[in-house]
Design a protein around this motif. Structure first.
Motif, PDB file in Angstrom:
ATOM      1  N   VAL A   1      16.269   8.151 -20.761  1.00 38.46           N
ATOM      2  CA  VAL A   1      15.415   9.026 -21.572  1.00 38.46           C
ATOM      3  C   VAL A   1      14.888   8.216 -22.742  1.00 38.46           C
ATOM      4  O   VAL A   1      15.666   7.607 -23.474  1.00 38.46           O
ATOM      5  CB  VAL A   1      16.200  10.246 -22.099  1.00 38.46           C
ATOM      6  CG1 VAL A   1      15.332  11.116 -22.974  1.00 38.46           C
ATOM      7  CG2 VAL A   1      16.777  11.046 -20.950  1.00 38.46           C
ATOM      8  N   GLY A   2      13.588   8.215 -22.936  1.00 39.21           N
ATOM      9  CA  GLY A   2      12.996   7.459 -24.031  1.00 39.21           C
ATOM     10  C   GLY A   2      13.031   8.233 -25.346  1.00 39.21           C
ATOM     11  O   GLY A   2      13.180   9.451 -25.350  1.00 39.21           O
TER      12      GLY A   2
ATOM     13  N   ASP B   1       3.969  18.989 -35.529  1.00 38.93           N
ATOM     14  CA  ASP B   1       3.659  19.565 -34.222  1.00 38.93           C
ATOM     15  C   ASP B   1       2.755  18.674 -33.368  1.00 38.93           C
ATOM     16  O   ASP B   1       2.103  19.146 -32.453  1.00 38.93           O
ATOM     17  CB  ASP B   1       3.057  20.965 -34.348  1.00 38.93           C
ATOM     18  CG  ASP B   1       3.673  21.943 -33.365  1.00 38.93           C
ATOM     19  OD1 ASP B   1       4.756  21.637 -32.826  1.00 38.93           O
ATOM     20  OD2 ASP B   1       3.087  23.000 -33.134  1.00 38.93           O
ATOM     21  N   MET B   2       2.720  17.375 -33.659  1.00 39.56           N
ATOM     22  CA  MET B   2       1.942  16.432 -32.872  1.00 39.56           C
ATOM     23  C   MET B   2       2.880  15.304 -32.419  1.00 39.56           C
ATOM     24  O   MET B   2       3.531  14.669 -33.254  1.00 39.56           O
ATOM     25  CB  MET B   2       0.792  15.847 -33.703  1.00 39.56           C
ATOM     26  CG  MET B   2      -0.074  14.883 -32.948  1.00 39.56           C
ATOM     27  SD  MET B   2      -1.522  14.316 -33.874  1.00 39.56           S
ATOM     28  CE  MET B   2      -0.796  13.598 -35.340  1.00 39.56           C
ATOM     29  N   ILE B   3       2.986  15.083 -31.106  1.00 42.25           N
ATOM     30  CA  ILE B   3       3.817  14.002 -30.592  1.00 42.25           C
ATOM     31  C   ILE B   3       3.119  12.679 -30.897  1.00 42.25           C
ATOM     32  O   ILE B   3       2.022  12.411 -30.412  1.00 42.25           O
ATOM     33  CB  ILE B   3       4.048  14.145 -29.077  1.00 42.25           C
ATOM     34  CG1 ILE B   3       4.724  15.473 -28.746  1.00 42.25           C
ATOM     35  CG2 ILE B   3       4.870  12.968 -28.547  1.00 42.25           C
ATOM     36  CD1 ILE B   3       6.132  15.607 -29.290  1.00 42.25           C
ATOM     37  N   LEU B   4       3.766  11.854 -31.722  1.00 41.48           N
ATOM     38  CA  LEU B   4       3.195  10.563 -32.085  1.00 41.48           C
ATOM     39  C   LEU B   4       3.621   9.470 -31.119  1.00 41.48           C
ATOM     40  O   LEU B   4       2.830   8.597 -30.773  1.00 41.48           O
ATOM     41  CB  LEU B   4       3.611  10.165 -33.503  1.00 41.48           C
ATOM     42  CG  LEU B   4       3.253  11.135 -34.624  1.00 41.48           C
ATOM     43  CD1 LEU B   4       3.709  10.571 -35.960  1.00 41.48           C
ATOM     44  CD2 LEU B   4       1.775  11.415 -34.633  1.00 41.48           C
ATOM     45  N   MET B   5       4.890   9.509 -30.708  1.00 38.88           N
ATOM     46  CA  MET B   5       5.423   8.491 -29.827  1.00 38.88           C
ATOM     47  C   MET B   5       6.332   9.147 -28.800  1.00 38.88           C
ATOM     48  O   MET B   5       7.136   9.996 -29.146  1.00 38.88           O
ATOM     49  CB  MET B   5       6.209   7.436 -30.616  1.00 38.88           C
ATOM     50  CG  MET B   5       5.392   6.725 -31.677  1.00 38.88           C
ATOM     51  SD  MET B   5       6.324   5.460 -32.548  1.00 38.88           S
ATOM     52  CE  MET B   5       6.299   4.139 -31.359  1.00 38.88           C
ATOM     53  N   SER B   6       6.212   8.730 -27.534  1.00 41.71           N
ATOM     54  CA  SER B   6       7.091   9.246 -26.483  1.00 41.71           C
ATOM     55  C   SER B   6       6.924   8.405 -25.230  1.00 41.71           C
ATOM     56  O   SER B   6       5.972   7.632 -25.097  1.00 41.71           O
ATOM     57  CB  SER B   6       6.782  10.703 -26.170  1.00 41.71           C
ATOM     58  OG  SER B   6       5.553  10.813 -25.479  1.00 41.71           O
ATOM     59  N   SER B   7       7.836   8.595 -24.285  1.00 42.20           N
ATOM     60  CA  SER B   7       7.731   7.915 -22.999  1.00 42.20           C
ATOM     61  C   SER B   7       6.486   8.359 -22.257  1.00 42.20           C
ATOM     62  O   SER B   7       5.844   7.569 -21.567  1.00 42.20           O
ATOM     63  CB  SER B   7       8.964   8.209 -22.140  1.00 42.20           C
ATOM     64  OG  SER B   7      10.114   7.730 -22.772  1.00 42.20           O
ATOM     65  N   VAL B   8       6.132   9.628 -22.389  1.00 41.92           N
ATOM     66  CA  VAL B   8       4.953  10.161 -21.716  1.00 41.92           C
ATOM     67  C   VAL B   8       3.687   9.470 -22.222  1.00 41.92           C
ATOM     68  O   VAL B   8       2.782   9.150 -21.451  1.00 41.92           O
ATOM     69  CB  VAL B   8       4.858  11.691 -21.906  1.00 41.92           C
ATOM     70  CG1 VAL B   8       3.574  12.239 -21.337  1.00 41.92           C
ATOM     71  CG2 VAL B   8       6.066  12.369 -21.285  1.00 41.92           C
ATOM     72  N   LYS B   9       3.620   9.209 -23.522  1.00 43.56           N
ATOM     73  CA  LYS B   9       2.453   8.519 -24.096  1.00 43.56           C
ATOM     74  C   LYS B   9       2.515   7.011 -23.852  1.00 43.56           C
ATOM     75  O   LYS B   9       1.568   6.294 -24.161  1.00 43.56           O
ATOM     76  CB  LYS B   9       2.368   8.796 -25.605  1.00 43.56           C
ATOM     77  CG  LYS B   9       2.075  10.260 -25.909  1.00 43.56           C
ATOM     78  CD  LYS B   9       1.858  10.455 -27.378  1.00 43.56           C
ATOM     79  CE  LYS B   9       0.424  10.136 -27.653  1.00 43.56           C
ATOM     80  NZ  LYS B   9      -0.172  10.758 -28.784  1.00 43.56           N
TER      81      LYS B   9
END
Length: 74
Positions: free
Chosen positions: A28-29, A36-44
């Protein structure tokens, strides 16, 4: 009710909501959510091993930069 970044409680007025989640090995990353804004993730596809950092202006909430620093390889 739903709160920003999936937090359990709402932030007071004039505060920013954020949630930082650590990764779990290669399974899991990590992720960073800000206001409420994803800045960094595995999906991005913008996270890596080591330190994942988001630089945000504390006055207006503007995201200035995101980056990763691999502490393992030096």
């Amino acid at each position: 009710p739903r709160h920003k970044c999936g937090n359990q409680k709402s932030c007071p007025q004039n505060y920013f909501a954020f949630k930082i989640t650590s990764g779990a090995a290669n399974v899991v990353g990590p992720s960073i959510c800000f206001n409420d804004m994803i800045l960094m993730s595995s999906v991005k596809n913008n996270v890596g091993r080591g330190l994942n950092i988001a630089l945000v202006n504390g006055t207006n909430g503007q995201v200035l930069n995101t980056d990763t620093f691999d502490m393992y390889s030096g």
